[in-house]
Scaffold this motif. Structure first.
Motif, PDB file in Angstrom:
ATOM      1  N   CYS A 154      58.635  59.986   2.051  1.00  0.00           N
ATOM      2  CA  CYS A 154      59.914  59.132   1.762  1.00  0.00           C
ATOM      3  C   CYS A 154      59.977  58.005   2.242  1.00  0.00           C
ATOM      4  CB  CYS A 154      60.738  60.111   2.913  1.00  0.00           C
ATOM      5  SG  CYS A 154      62.678  59.428   3.174  1.00  0.00           S
ATOM      6  N   VAL A 156      62.224  56.058   3.324  1.00  0.00           N
ATOM      7  CA  VAL A 156      63.445  55.591   4.277  1.00  0.00           C
ATOM      8  C   VAL A 156      62.717  55.909   5.654  1.00  0.00           C
ATOM      9  CG1 VAL A 156      65.582  56.324   5.445  1.00  0.00           C
ATOM     10  CG2 VAL A 156      65.370  56.158   2.788  1.00  0.00           C
ATOM     11  N   CYS A 157      62.169  57.095   5.714  1.00  0.00           N
ATOM     12  CA  CYS A 157      61.549  57.235   7.103  1.00  0.00           C
ATOM     13  C   CYS A 157      59.866  57.045   7.263  1.00  0.00           C
ATOM     14  CB  CYS A 157      61.980  58.899   7.645  1.00  0.00           C
ATOM     15  SG  CYS A 157      61.120  59.975   6.596  1.00  0.00           S
ATOM     16  N   CYS A 180      65.826  62.368   9.287  1.00  0.00           N
ATOM     17  CA  CYS A 180      66.204  61.545   7.905  1.00  0.00           C
ATOM     18  C   CYS A 180      67.156  62.134   7.166  1.00  0.00           C
ATOM     19  CB  CYS A 180      64.897  60.953   7.509  1.00  0.00           C
ATOM     20  SG  CYS A 180      64.807  59.988   5.866  1.00  0.00           S
ATOM     21  N   SER A 182      67.707  60.908   4.179  1.00  0.00           N
ATOM     22  CA  SER A 182      67.155  60.920   2.876  1.00  0.00           C
ATOM     23  C   SER A 182      66.341  62.300   2.323  1.00  0.00           C
ATOM     24  CB  SER A 182      66.456  59.487   2.447  1.00  0.00           C
ATOM     25  OG  SER A 182      65.820  59.492   1.061  1.00  0.00           O
ATOM     26  N   CYS A 183      65.571  62.361   3.315  1.00  0.00           N
ATOM     27  CA  CYS A 183      64.412  63.655   2.652  1.00  0.00           C
ATOM     28  C   CYS A 183      64.920  64.796   3.618  1.00  0.00           C
ATOM     29  CB  CYS A 183      63.121  63.235   3.217  1.00  0.00           C
ATOM     30  SG  CYS A 183      62.762  62.993   4.981  1.00  0.00           S
TER      31      CYS A 183
HETATM   32 ZN   LIG Z   1      62.898  60.619   5.077  1.00  0.00          ZN
END
Ligand SMILES: [Zn+2]
Ligand SMILES: [Zn+2]
Length: 369
Positions: A154, A156-157, A180, A182-183
């Motif tokens: 991911c 984002v994280c 997170c 996003s995931c």
């Molecule tokens: Zn993530």
């Protein structure tokens, strides 16, 4: 071993502050909480060691002079920079937030009700039970990805499954950790989810489970079949299957422990004269011998024809209670014969029996169907 200054990306005359800043920057990128890859772990070790040496004035001097260095001695080792970790990892030397969420989860347990006849309980029963359940997706084999593709870290994280936000509060800067978005905390995303299972790694299906129910079970009993429940998300291990047993009442037989109970209607004349008969037991026919003069409530015991014990594996007894049936309709001739019989029989009139000998004390609970 690489040069400590190069590892941290600072010049040989870098100030303490510059070294600290460089280390923080690298640690944010390489810390195992952020970056789970083995390469990063290796790099993080080197970076940490370099910082360990260069942040300690004595060790840095010795290092600059090309002296021996003890990689784990001196300046406090791993614990020596707790202050830094607390600032940006939420305390605890980098533990904040923990590992990314596991995509594979254990499947749910399932409960199925199984109806049995009393006859099934005598010896046990085999059943093929159809259950609605989740099974492993055969297209992706539980990976959740279209064949030929795989999960990606991911962005984002950075693969940790958590995002950290710094919040200013009265107590100073607080670091909070959240899954997170996003995931959804997995640390990875699936760019091409498996079409068959929509990226779940499992599909709903009807499945037949072969079940052997042991003899002697009772209504309400739950049998556990480990690993026969649903496949988990992401193709995770199966849950357990529980079978809840319900034994349906039988029109003629009931149960007391491992004994089977039944009531046998015996004509008055058979009760007087005796008779032999056979009844349909739950496991075939049973011969019964009715002795002359048998009384209502007398019990005929047929050893070893009851239920096979769940634990003992021994069979209980079949106990048949006699109920003498008095004729209610007599033709003229029959009435004459009975009157003649009564005249010859110097019977006492009706009288109260002693309480503990009474029919009800024998019949009270036992033969309630
Ligand atoms: Zn993530
Ligand atoms: Zn699939």
């Amino acid at each position: 071993m690489a040069d400590h200054y190069e590892v941290l990306g600072v010049s040989r005359d870098a100030s303490d502050e510059e070294i600290k800043k460089a280390y923080r920057k690298l640690a944010r990128k390489l810390h195992p909480d952020v970056n789970p890859s083995p390469e990063a772990a290796e790099q993080f070790k080197d970076v940490t060691h370099a910082y360990d040496v260069l942040s300690d004035a004595d060790q840095r001097r010795r290092y600059d002079m090309g002296g021996d260095e003890n990689p784990f001695g001196g300046g406090g080792g791993f614990g020596g920079f707790g202050d830094i970790f607390e600032t940006f990892f939420g305390g605890g030397g980098g533990g904040g937030g923990g590992r990314p969420r596991e995509r594979r989860e254990r499947g749910e347990d399932a409960l199925v009700h199984v109806k049995l006849g009393l006859g099934d309980v005598v010896f046990g029963a085999h059943r093929d039970i159809e259950i609605d359940t989740a099974v492993l997706c055969e297209t992706c084999n539980g990976s959740c990805c279209q064949p030929g593709t795989s999960p990606e870290r991911c962005d984002v994280c950075g693969g940790s499954g958590h995002v950290r936000t710094q919040v200013r509060s009265l107590l100073g800067n607080m670091v909070t950790t959240q899954p997170c978005g996003s995931c959804r905390g997995y640390g990875t995303t699936i760019p091409s989810p498996c079409v068959t299972c929509a990226g779940h790694g499992r599909v709903r299906s009807r499945r037949t489970v072969a079940v052997d129910i042991p003899a002697g079970v009772e209504s309400g009993l739950r049998l556990q079949m480990p690993g026969s429940g649903e496949v988990g998300e992401g193709g995770g291990p199966n849950g357990d299957l529980y079978l809840q047993v319900e034994v349906e009442p039988h029109p003629s037989f009931s149960r007391e422990g491992d004994d089977l109970l039944a009531t046998l209607d015996v004509a008055m004349t058979d009760a007087i004269l005796g008779a032999t008969t056979s009844i349909d037991g739950l496991d075939g026919s049973v011969d019964l011998e009715i002795r002359p003069g048998v009384q209502s409530g007398d019990e005929l015991k047929i050893a070893g024809r009851g239920i096979t014990g769940l634990r003992s594996k021994n069979r209980g007894d079949l106990r048949v209670a006699v109920r003498v049936v008095t004729p209610t309709k007599l033709d003229h001739k029959q009435r004459q014969l009975i009157e003649e019989f009564a005249g010859r029989q110097k019977a006492e009139g009706p009288k109260l029996a002693e309480h503990h000998q009474g029919l009800f004390s024998k019949l009270r609970d036992k033969f309630r169907a």
